[in-house]
Scaffold this motif. Structure first.
Motif, mmCIF file in Angstrom:
data_model
loop_
_atom_site.group_PDB
_atom_site.id
_atom_site.type_symbol
_atom_site.label_atom_id
_atom_site.label_comp_id
_atom_site.label_asym_id
_atom_site.label_seq_id
_atom_site.Cartn_x
_atom_site.Cartn_y
_atom_site.Cartn_z
ATOM 1 N N ALA A 119 0.829 -1.207 0.000
ATOM 2 C CA ALA A 119 0.000 0.000 0.000
ATOM 3 C C ALA A 119 0.864 1.259 0.000
ATOM 4 O O ALA A 119 0.567 2.232 -0.703
ATOM 5 N N GLN A 230 -4.133 -6.602 1.079
ATOM 6 C CA GLN A 230 -3.367 -5.412 0.710
ATOM 7 C C GLN A 230 -4.193 -4.471 -0.155
ATOM 8 O O GLN A 230 -4.125 -3.248 -0.005
ATOM 9 N N ARG A 231 -4.992 -5.044 -1.052
ATOM 10 C CA ARG A 231 -5.798 -4.200 -1.937
ATOM 11 C C ARG A 231 -6.891 -3.479 -1.154
ATOM 12 O O ARG A 231 -7.182 -2.300 -1.404
ATOM 13 N N ALA A 234 -5.262 -0.716 0.873
ATOM 14 C CA ALA A 234 -4.921 0.416 0.012
ATOM 15 C C ALA A 234 -6.164 1.248 -0.293
ATOM 16 O O ALA A 234 -6.120 2.488 -0.281
#
Length: 349
Positions: A119, A230-231, A234
């Motif tokens: 991120a 992680q997505r 972010a």
């Protein structure tokens, strides 16, 4: 004969040029496997007709363990997201960090898979505000250097004194590296805490409270879904940045519009990410028809919302009208038609 030699020379030069630039022909299959096969372990891979302005220079300057894959502008109807491609390339190779650059007409976009903080890398890339993704990667290459491990391997014939010196130096290096990582981690936590406080200050009213709670929910879900954590993290960070920036430099009208819009958008996205839907598909794919297509639709929804948030940040920065182009109707219909509450009647209403 001279003509034949000329043709062969031109063809040979073209092949050599493609190899030097790391170009990879696009296969008929446009999925992640095709990119993995075409790019292999090339430090900088230009897939299909995608390009960046500094491919040769970037290849020679990338830190070890970093791979850059440049892909053409994705088709909105494609079944594989750029983030999935980044994860697939990383899983298939030995790179510590894989950066996928979407070759866009106006300004390139990024997807990152990394053993480090993906991120933060993504945020740093977008923070360069460069139209060309290769230039943005080059600008942050010092941030892509793997954390220090400390210590130096001992030579087979090293003397006892030299060995002791090396071991002591290595121990000091490890301690120093750990201390630096701890300091960076504490600083990042402090920054995150401040951002959350700023978000609380920026959001008000029923819509604002919903958005704030939705961001917290996204952070909780990120911890529960390692494959896409992680997505999701972010996305939560980008939403926070958007509303903090609007509070600082935008207008009350923009704030009201964004709160209303993202209340609707995030409510739909959270439906798709709910444990009763996405979580159950992951845990029990045998109970679902087309589980891969369903999870891919959720992944595309995350990417679409994230791209929308980043576009809105740019519009706020540049004092342009806000535009909203994300439609999650297909995802909502898929979730609503599932009617999991009818299946799991023992769950709380």
């Amino acid at each position: 004969m001279a003509t034949t030699r000329s043709i062969l020379a031109v063809a040979g030069a073209a092949i050599i040029a493609a190899a030097v630039l790391g170009a990879a022909p696009a296969a008929a299959d446009s999925g992640a496997d095709a990119v993995v096969t075409a790019c292999g372990s090339q430090p900088v891979c230009l897939y299909g007709d995608a390009s960046i302005s500094n491919a040769p220079r970037l290849r020679s300057s990338l830190p070890d363990g970093v791979q850059v894959v440049v892909i053409p502008q994705p088709d909105q109807a494609q079944s594989v997201s750029s983030s999935s491609i980044a994860a697939a390339v990383k899983d298939a190779g030995r790179a510590r960090t894989v950066i996928v650059i979407e070759d866009q007409p106006a300004k390139d976009r990024f997807a990152v898979a990394s053993d480090d903080d993906a991120a933060s890398i993504s945020k740093a890339l977008y923070g360069q505000n460069e139209a060309d993704g290769g230039v943005a990667v080059a600008a942050i290459r010092s941030d892509l250097v793997p954390p220090e491990t400390g210590g130096v391997p001992l030579g087979v014939v090293a003397s006892i004194i030299t060995s002791v010196v090396v071991l002591v130096g290595g121990g000091v290096g490890i301690v120093a590296a750990r201390r630096r990582r701890a300091v960076r981690g504490a600083r990042r936590q402090q920054q995150d805490k401040q951002l959350r406080k700023d978000l609380d200050d920026a959001l008000d009213g029923p819509d604002g409270r919903y958005v704030r709670e939705a961001v917290d929910r996204l952070r909780d879900l990120a911890a529960g879904y390692p494959g896409i954590g992680q997505r999701i993290s972010a996305l939560a960070g980008h939403i926070t940045d958007l509303f903090v920036r609007v509070e600082r430099r935008g207008t009350d009208q923009q704030m009201r519009l964004l709160q209303s819009q993202y209340k609707d958008t995030l409510s739909k996205l959270l439906k798709g990410l709910s444990p009763d839907y996405y979580g159950d598909i992951l845990a029990n794919p045998q109970y679902w028809s087309g589980p891969e297509a369903r999870t891919a639709e959720v992944h595309r929804a995350i990417d679409a919302v994230d791209h929308q948030v980043i576009d809105n940040i740019r519009q706020v920065n540049e004092s342009r009208d806000l535009e909203f182009q994300v439609a999650l109707g297909s995802l909502v219909r898929a979730v609503d038609e599932a009617k999991l509450s009818d299946v799991y009647s023992d769950q709380d209403e």
